[in-house]
Design a protein around this motif. Structure first.
Motif, PDB file in Angstrom:
ATOM      1  N   GLU A 278     134.998 116.730  46.861  1.00 57.41           N
ATOM      2  CA  GLU A 278     135.216 118.171  46.736  1.00 57.41           C
ATOM      3  C   GLU A 278     136.622 118.485  46.237  1.00 57.41           C
ATOM      4  N   PHE A 279     137.588 117.629  46.624  1.00 59.18           N
ATOM      5  CA  PHE A 279     138.987 117.895  46.277  1.00 59.18           C
ATOM      6  C   PHE A 279     139.548 116.917  45.242  1.00 59.18           C
ATOM      7  N   GLY A 280     138.672 116.100  44.653  1.00 62.91           N
ATOM      8  CA  GLY A 280     139.111 115.187  43.599  1.00 62.91           C
ATOM      9  C   GLY A 280     140.012 114.072  44.079  1.00 62.91           C
ATOM     10  N   ILE A 281     139.749 113.579  45.277  1.00 59.41           N
ATOM     11  CA  ILE A 281     140.587 112.533  45.890  1.00 59.41           C
ATOM     12  C   ILE A 281     139.957 111.160  45.662  1.00 59.41           C
ATOM     13  N   TRP A 282     140.767 110.188  45.296  1.00 53.51           N
ATOM     14  CA  TRP A 282     140.318 108.787  45.173  1.00 53.51           C
ATOM     15  C   TRP A 282     140.071 108.240  46.576  1.00 53.51           C
ATOM     16  N   VAL A 283     138.920 107.625  46.792  1.00 58.65           N
ATOM     17  CA  VAL A 283     138.602 106.996  48.078  1.00 58.65           C
ATOM     18  C   VAL A 283     138.567 105.487  47.917  1.00 58.65           C
ATOM     19  N   HIS A 284     139.407 104.822  48.707  1.00 57.26           N
ATOM     20  CA  HIS A 284     139.339 103.362  48.783  1.00 57.26           C
ATOM     21  C   HIS A 284     138.790 102.983  50.152  1.00 57.26           C
ATOM     22  N   VAL A 285     137.851 102.059  50.182  1.00 59.98           N
ATOM     23  CA  VAL A 285     137.268 101.577  51.435  1.00 59.98           C
ATOM     24  C   VAL A 285     137.816 100.189  51.727  1.00 59.98           C
ATOM     25  N   PRO A 297     121.818  91.999  56.225  1.00 56.35           N
ATOM     26  CA  PRO A 297     121.183  93.323  56.099  1.00 56.35           C
ATOM     27  C   PRO A 297     121.410  94.221  57.310  1.00 56.35           C
ATOM     28  N   GLU A 298     121.442  93.640  58.513  1.00 57.25           N
ATOM     29  CA  GLU A 298     121.589  94.462  59.711  1.00 57.25           C
ATOM     30  C   GLU A 298     122.955  95.132  59.826  1.00 57.25           C
ATOM     31  N   PHE A 299     123.937  94.685  59.047  1.00 64.23           N
ATOM     32  CA  PHE A 299     125.260  95.308  59.076  1.00 64.23           C
ATOM     33  C   PHE A 299     125.496  96.240  57.882  1.00 64.23           C
ATOM     34  N   GLN A 300     124.550  96.291  56.959  1.00 66.97           N
ATOM     35  CA  GLN A 300     124.754  97.117  55.767  1.00 66.97           C
ATOM     36  C   GLN A 300     124.680  98.607  56.061  1.00 66.97           C
ATOM     37  N   VAL A 301     124.239  98.976  57.265  1.00 65.56           N
ATOM     38  CA  VAL A 301     124.282 100.378  57.681  1.00 65.56           C
ATOM     39  C   VAL A 301     125.715 100.897  57.673  1.00 65.56           C
ATOM     40  N   PHE A 302     126.680 100.006  57.905  1.00 68.35           N
ATOM     41  CA  PHE A 302     128.082 100.416  57.930  1.00 68.35           C
ATOM     42  C   PHE A 302     128.621 100.729  56.533  1.00 68.35           C
ATOM     43  N   LEU A 303     127.867 100.349  55.504  1.00 69.25           N
ATOM     44  CA  LEU A 303     128.271 100.645  54.130  1.00 69.25           C
ATOM     45  C   LEU A 303     127.695 101.970  53.640  1.00 69.25           C
ATOM     46  N   ASP A 304     127.001 102.683  54.495  1.00 68.25           N
ATOM     47  CA  ASP A 304     126.385 103.946  54.074  1.00 68.25           C
ATOM     48  C   ASP A 304     127.446 104.898  53.530  1.00 68.25           C
ATOM     49  N   GLY A 305     127.289 105.291  52.288  1.00 70.09           N
ATOM     50  CA  GLY A 305     128.229 106.198  51.652  1.00 70.09           C
ATOM     51  C   GLY A 305     129.233 105.521  50.755  1.00 70.09           C
ATOM     52  N   VAL A 306     129.294 104.183  50.794  1.00 70.33           N
ATOM     53  CA  VAL A 306     130.294 103.477  49.978  1.00 70.33           C
ATOM     54  C   VAL A 306     130.070 103.705  48.491  1.00 70.33           C
ATOM     55  N   GLU A 307     128.845 104.036  48.116  1.00 73.40           N
ATOM     56  CA  GLU A 307     128.549 104.273  46.699  1.00 73.40           C
ATOM     57  C   GLU A 307     129.310 105.490  46.157  1.00 73.40           C
ATOM     58  N   ASN A 308     129.805 106.329  47.055  1.00 70.27           N
ATOM     59  CA  ASN A 308     130.561 107.512  46.629  1.00 70.27           C
ATOM     60  C   ASN A 308     132.065 107.269  46.618  1.00 70.27           C
ATOM     61  N   ALA A 309     132.479 106.074  46.998  1.00 68.79           N
ATOM     62  CA  ALA A 309     133.899 105.724  46.954  1.00 68.79           C
ATOM     63  C   ALA A 309     134.271 105.270  45.545  1.00 68.79           C
ATOM     64  N   ASN A 310     135.572 105.222  45.285  1.00 70.29           N
ATOM     65  CA  ASN A 310     136.068 104.738  43.990  1.00 70.29           C
ATOM     66  C   ASN A 310     136.297 103.240  43.989  1.00 70.29           C
ATOM     67  N   SER A 311     136.655 102.685  45.144  1.00 68.94           N
ATOM     68  CA  SER A 311     136.962 101.250  45.221  1.00 68.94           C
ATOM     69  C   SER A 311     136.649 100.734  46.612  1.00 68.94           C
ATOM     70  N   PHE A 312     136.443  99.424  46.690  1.00 67.76           N
ATOM     71  CA  PHE A 312     136.004  98.774  47.932  1.00 67.76           C
ATOM     72  C   PHE A 312     136.566  97.366  47.954  1.00 67.76           C
ATOM     73  N   SER A 313     137.116  96.953  49.085  1.00 68.80           N
ATOM     74  CA  SER A 313     137.679  95.593  49.141  1.00 68.80           C
ATOM     75  C   SER A 313     137.395  94.925  50.473  1.00 68.80           C
ATOM     76  N   LEU A 314     137.354  93.604  50.437  1.00 68.44           N
ATOM     77  CA  LEU A 314     137.248  92.779  51.646  1.00 68.44           C
ATOM     78  C   LEU A 314     138.011  91.484  51.414  1.00 68.44           C
ATOM     79  N   ASN A 315     138.372  90.844  52.506  1.00 67.68           N
ATOM     80  CA  ASN A 315     139.099  89.579  52.428  1.00 67.68           C
ATOM     81  C   ASN A 315     138.150  88.414  52.705  1.00 67.68           C
ATOM     82  N   ALA A 316     137.786  87.673  51.670  1.00 66.42           N
ATOM     83  CA  ALA A 316     136.923  86.507  51.854  1.00 66.42           C
ATOM     84  C   ALA A 316     137.634  85.406  52.637  1.00 66.42           C
ATOM     85  N   HIS A 317     138.970  85.467  52.681  1.00 65.36           N
ATOM     86  CA  HIS A 317     139.699  84.455  53.441  1.00 65.36           C
ATOM     87  C   HIS A 317     139.725  84.767  54.940  1.00 65.36           C
ATOM     88  N   LYS A 318     139.188  85.908  55.346  1.00 69.97           N
ATOM     89  CA  LYS A 318     139.114  86.198  56.779  1.00 69.97           C
ATOM     90  C   LYS A 318     137.838  85.628  57.393  1.00 69.97           C
TER      91      LYS A 318
END
Length: 510
Positions: A278-285, A297-318
């Motif tokens: 609504e306010f033109g803000i970049w969203v990083h997840v 699959p059972e944890f993908q519920v936590f990604l609900d809405g990520v498709e509306n973000a601009n960027s998404f990151s995770l640490n594979a080394h964790k």
């Protein structure tokens, strides 16, 4: 001419005496290193998990200058065993439950060995085509495992890149958002840009914003409360944005989190993204820790809405069995990164780049040079496969459920927030302590008792825990994810926690 021949002869003698990359010597020494590390892992349980040395210990035992002459690997490894290992905190220990995991694996180590062994500097495609192309492939593989929408994949104009750490990913995305916004409002308004976060957002965001030149006074930290499980409240975000607009500021960037550091809380992505749009803000997840679990699959519920973000990151080394460093960053619009981060010097010009036939990852990151990180992620994915990787993560979650059940059976302890992944947050109950002494009616005294408990546990060296402070409350974090940990180690750890709690109570600490 004679002098030149003499110099050539001397150079040949030096080369014959010490060849820094002799294949047979590499083979011999490489076997020794692998055997040394295999022995280390076989005996890792004998070491104190958290190093017990004092500050400055190494300065007292290591010479104050480098050796003039070469020393054998055998001698160096003896010094590693005698001097270095005592100064290590053993992140791969079966009894390491601190911070978040840095889960290692044979495939991850060997992939790192291949990457380091090839020693390519893959700043652009032509400098090592395989490094660039494999990275694009594995990032799409990983995105599909997470069930990310196609807008984050190369096939639909998005794409992924391997950064070093989350701080780098945050910095790149803030810079991209900053330049994108300044092209609209002009650089004269730089000082009006505002970044939004909660009080549970990782502190690396503040560092990234500072490096990107955001006015420290324009870094908004929105308080969270226990009633909302310390998640970022959409209503509070909206109020903060409206207040900034009223004051003539420019909302720029929001960081939402899947799996916060203190409690692994999950921000409501869909609602937050709707407000940001609504306010033109970049969203990083930021899903540095918990993102890896979302291949299940059972944890993908936590990604609900990520498709509306601009960027998404995770640490594979964790929590994805890849060695440090390996941060996966996906963006919907790679041009936002490249417009902000591109460099095109004459020395790097080549036909493939100029014809826009390839990706040059140097333009997706802060640094110019880059490692062949994709190789280790490729080995992990191929060596274990999606099914086994899911089951390994589930096994850690199940061990955390088991630990949560153990804590629940001892009424002296309380679970502080609901467990979502493989970390349990708990403490000695203030209600129980208040029955022992009226001084524990003071929250500060309750915090101090739990602080003493963690210090006592860690000083024994048998296991390692770390803490968090949320809303003024000191909590103990028990994070499971070390690759060698099994149920018996969880049981032993719980028994040690109980024993140390008993000792503190019986010693009259109260």
């Amino acid at each position: 001419m004679g002098t030149l021949n003499i110099n050539h002869e001397l150079d040949d003698q030096i080369f014959n005496t010490i060849n820094p990359l002799d294949p047979e010597e590499f083979r011999r020494q490489g076997h020794k290193i692998v055997n040394f590390l295999a022995d280390y892992y076989q005996n890792i349980e004998q070491y104190p998990v958290c190093s017990q040395v004092n500050p400055g210990y190494l300065q007292k035992i290591v010479p104050n200058s480098a050796p003039n002459n070469s020393e054998s690997l055998e001698k160096i490894l003896k010094d590693v065993e005698r001097d270095i290992i005592p100064g290590l905190t053993h992140w791969q220990s079966l009894n390491f439950f601190a911070y978040f995991p840095s889960s290692g694996s044979t495939a991850g180590f060997l992939g790192e060995m291949l990457s380091v062994g090839f020693n390519v500097v893959g700043f652009n495609w032509i400098s090592s085509p395989a490094a660039t192309e494999l990275e694009s492939i594995v990032m799409d593989w990983f995105g599909k495992m997470l069930n990310l929408l196609i807008c984050f994949l190369f096939a639909s104009g998005g794409g992924g890149v391997l950064q070093g750490t989350t701080c780098e990913a945050m910095l790149c995305t803030i810079v991209a958002a900053r330049d994108q916004m300044l092209r609209k409002i002009s650089r004269e308004n730089f000082g009006k840009l505002v970044v939004y976060a909660s009080d549970q957002t990782h502190f690396s965001l503040k560092k990234a914003a500072h490096i990107a030149g955001i006015d420290p006074g324009n870094f908004r930290v929105i308080p969270t409360i226990k009633a909302n499980e310390y998640t970022l409240c959409p209503k509070s975000l909206r109020l903060a944005i409206l207040n900034d607009l009223k004051e003539g500021n420019v909302p720029l960037f929001l960081c939402a989190t899947i799996g916060t550091t203190s409690t692994t809380s999950v921000d409501p992505l869909r609602l937050l993204c709707e407000i940001a749009k609504e306010f033109g803000i970049w969203v990083h997840v930021d899903a540095a820790y918990a993102g890896s679990a979302c291949i299940c699959p059972e944890f993908q519920v936590f990604l609900d809405g990520v498709e509306n973000a601009n960027s998404f990151s995770l640490n594979a080394h964790k929590w994805f069995f890849s060695t440090l460093d390996c941060c996966c960053l996906w963006v919907k619009d790679p041009s936002a990164l490249t417009n902000a981060l591109s460099t095109n010097p004459e020395c790097l010009r080549n036909k493939a780049t100029e014809l826009n036939q390839v990706i040059d990852y140097k333009d997706w990151q802060i640094a110019l040079s880059r490692r062949f990180r994709a190789l280790k992620l490729w080995l992990v994915l191929r060596s274990y496969g999606v099914t086994n990787l899911r089951n390994l993560i589930r096994s850690h979650v199940n061990m955390a459920k088991h630990f949560e059940g153990l804590v629940a059976t001892d009424k002296r302890f309380e679970i502080f927030v609901p467990r979502k992944f493989a970390m349990v947050c708990f403490r000695i109950s203030p209600l129980v302590l208040s029955q022992v002494s009226t001084k524990f009616d003071d929250e500060k005294e309750v915090n101090m008792f739990n602080t003493k408990l963690v210090e006592s546990i860690n000083s024994c060296g048998k296991l390692y825990l770390t803490h968090g402070v949320v809303g003024g409350t000191y909590i103990i974090r028990f994070a499971i994810g070390a690759s060698l940990t099994h149920y018996r180690h969880v049981d032993v750890a719980w028994k040690a926690i109980q024993d140390h709690a008993n000792a503190l109570l019986n010693q009259g600490y109260v």
